[in-house]
Motif scaffolding. Sequence first.
Motif, PDB file in Angstrom:
ATOM      1  N   ILE A  84      93.393  27.738  39.707  1.00  0.00           N
ATOM      2  CA  ILE A  84      91.957  27.975  39.591  1.00  0.00           C
ATOM      3  C   ILE A  84      91.425  28.271  40.990  1.00  0.00           C
ATOM      4  O   ILE A  84      91.614  27.484  41.907  1.00  0.00           O
ATOM      5  N   GLU A  86      87.901  29.186  42.459  1.00  0.00           N
ATOM      6  CA  GLU A  86      86.476  29.398  42.215  1.00  0.00           C
ATOM      7  C   GLU A  86      85.852  30.375  43.202  1.00  0.00           C
ATOM      8  O   GLU A  86      84.814  30.964  42.925  1.00  0.00           O
ATOM      9  N   SER A  95      90.619  31.514  36.279  1.00  0.00           N
ATOM     10  CA  SER A  95      92.059  31.333  36.183  1.00  0.00           C
ATOM     11  C   SER A  95      92.817  32.610  36.529  1.00  0.00           C
ATOM     12  O   SER A  95      94.042  32.650  36.450  1.00  0.00           O
TER      13      SER A  95
END
Length: 101
Positions: A84, A86, A95
Motif C-alpha cells: 500500500i 498512499e 494497492s
Amino acid sequence: MRWRPLNYKVEKVLLLRRTNGLAACAVLVVAGPKIALLPTEIKAVRAYLATGGHALFMLDPFVRTGLEPVLREYGIVVDDDIVIDEASHFWADVSSPAVSD
C-alpha cells in the motif's frame, strides 16, 4: 509472440507443449497466473530452476499457483501480502504503487 528489444527474443511458452523443456530459455517469466499450474508445468519449472535457470515470478496475493513449494526450496515464502503506497499510486487504487524511478 516474438519481440526483439535490445537483442532479446521474447516468446510465449506453453509448458505442456514444450518437448525439450526450457533448455533454451535465458529467463523464465511467470506473470500473474490466475489458476494453479498443472503438476507437469510445476515439474518443468522445478527442473529448469534446478539446472541454474533464472526466473521472475510475479504472483498475485490470494491466488494459489502450486509454485509455493518450489519457491520455498529457494527460501522464498509466498504470503498473501500487498503493498500500500498512499503517496504514490495509480488513480484511486492505493494497492497499485506507481514507480517512477
